[in-house]
Design a protein around this motif. Structure first.
Motif, PDB file in Angstrom:
ATOM      1  N   ILE A  95       7.533   5.290  -3.960  1.00  0.00           N
ATOM      2  CA  ILE A  95       6.317   5.421  -3.145  1.00  0.00           C
ATOM      3  C   ILE A  95       5.614   6.724  -3.495  1.00  0.00           C
ATOM      4  N   PRO A 135       2.657  -4.581  -3.530  1.00  0.00           N
ATOM      5  CA  PRO A 135       2.130  -3.285  -3.056  1.00  0.00           C
ATOM      6  C   PRO A 135       1.778  -2.341  -4.210  1.00  0.00           C
ATOM      7  N   ILE A 161      -1.526  -3.566  -5.794  1.00  0.00           N
ATOM      8  CA  ILE A 161      -2.665  -3.191  -4.944  1.00  0.00           C
ATOM      9  C   ILE A 161      -2.957  -1.695  -5.052  1.00  0.00           C
ATOM     10  N   ALA A 162      -1.908  -0.889  -5.043  1.00  0.00           N
ATOM     11  CA  ALA A 162      -2.081   0.560  -5.158  1.00  0.00           C
ATOM     12  C   ALA A 162      -2.705   0.928  -6.496  1.00  0.00           C
ATOM     13  N   SER A 200      -3.449   6.228  -3.449  1.00  0.00           N
ATOM     14  CA  SER A 200      -2.449   5.212  -3.795  1.00  0.00           C
ATOM     15  C   SER A 200      -1.147   5.427  -3.019  1.00  0.00           C
ATOM     16  N   VAL A 236      -1.681   3.911   0.449  1.00  0.00           N
ATOM     17  CA  VAL A 236      -1.611   2.451   0.383  1.00  0.00           C
ATOM     18  C   VAL A 236      -0.159   1.988   0.269  1.00  0.00           C
ATOM     19  N   LEU A 237       0.588   2.597  -0.612  1.00  0.00           N
ATOM     20  CA  LEU A 237       1.988   2.208  -0.797  1.00  0.00           C
ATOM     21  C   LEU A 237       2.806   2.431   0.470  1.00  0.00           C
ATOM     22  N   LEU A 249       1.822  -0.220   3.125  1.00  0.00           N
ATOM     23  CA  LEU A 249       2.240  -1.573   2.795  1.00  0.00           C
ATOM     24  C   LEU A 249       3.753  -1.755   2.816  1.00  0.00           C
ATOM     25  N   ILE A 250       4.483  -0.704   2.412  1.00  0.00           N
ATOM     26  CA  ILE A 250       5.935  -0.829   2.294  1.00  0.00           C
ATOM     27  C   ILE A 250       6.675  -0.387   3.561  1.00  0.00           C
TER      28      ILE A 250
END
Length: 217
Positions: A128, A179, A182-183, A206, A209-210, A213-214
């Motif tokens: 991440i 994920p 997307i990032a 990024s 986002v990660l 999402l995670i």
């Protein structure tokens, strides 16, 4: 306290990678600048310096402490050189603090994730924080080199962005599945935007986002 986070192996690898980054910065990039441009030399430092360290770090260090300390140390050296007006003129440019932002983002992302999750280094969650650094190092490096040779000048252009998108989406998907993909797309989008230096916008956007999402969704 530090003995819980640093081993002899960490120290030795820290020395090896510090020497490697110094070699890339002082020797290799200078040679590249003579053959090409300052812009390409900067991107070579991004990839061979920051990028290589980002990829290796989770596999060779027992904690993120050494990479964090080294990134801030390098940031301090680069700032000192700038203020002394004795810059590395083959890659440093007047008014462009990209290399300062790069080193700041590198250490700060690792530190931020460590504060959020003290055990992240020992699980797949390490990526991440690491994947955004790869986007910043290699993704932005790819787009910069493509633009330099396609447009012959420093300009945001379609082909460079496409190169970064392909690289970041593929690597993102391989490392962290959807994920990550997307990032990688988000990293490409924010690189194009002129609002914030991309050495800050790419990794932090990024990363956000990660993490969402995670770890959240």
């Amino acid at each position: 306290m530090f003995e819980n986070y640093v081993t002899l192996n960490d120290v030795l690898w820290g020395i090896v990678l510090t020497v490697w980054v110094a070699l890339v910065t002082v020797v290799i990039s200078k040679y590249v600048a003579k053959l090409t441009t300052i812009y390409v030399a900067r991107k070579i430092i991004h990839m061979l310096g920051g990028g290589v360290v980002a990829i290796l770090s989770p596999f060779i260090f027992s904690s993120p402490l050494i990479p964090i300390l080294d990134s801030y140390l390098l940031m301090g050296i680069l700032l000192y050189v700038r203020f002394k007006k004795e810059g590395f003129n083959w890659f440093q440019e007047e008014g462009n603090y990209g290399e300062i932002f790069f080193t700041f983002s590198f250490g700060t992302l690792l530190l931020l994730m460590w504060v959020i999750d003290p055990n992240y280094w020992y699980s797949n969650d390490v990526f991440i924080a690491i994947l955004p650094l790869i986007f910043m190092s290699f993704g932005d490096g790819v787009t910069g080199i493509i633009r330099n040779y396609v447009y012959k000048r420093r300009v945001k252009g379609l082909w460079g962005s496409l190169g970064m998108l392909v690289f970041s989406a593929i690597v993102g998907y391989v490392v962290l599945s959807i994920p990550g993909l997307i990032a990688g797309v988000i990293a490409t989008v924010v690189e194009v935007l002129p609002l914030v230096d991309d050495n800050i916008s790419i990794p932090f956007a990024s990363f956000a986002v990660l993490y969402l999402l995670i770890k959240v969704f």
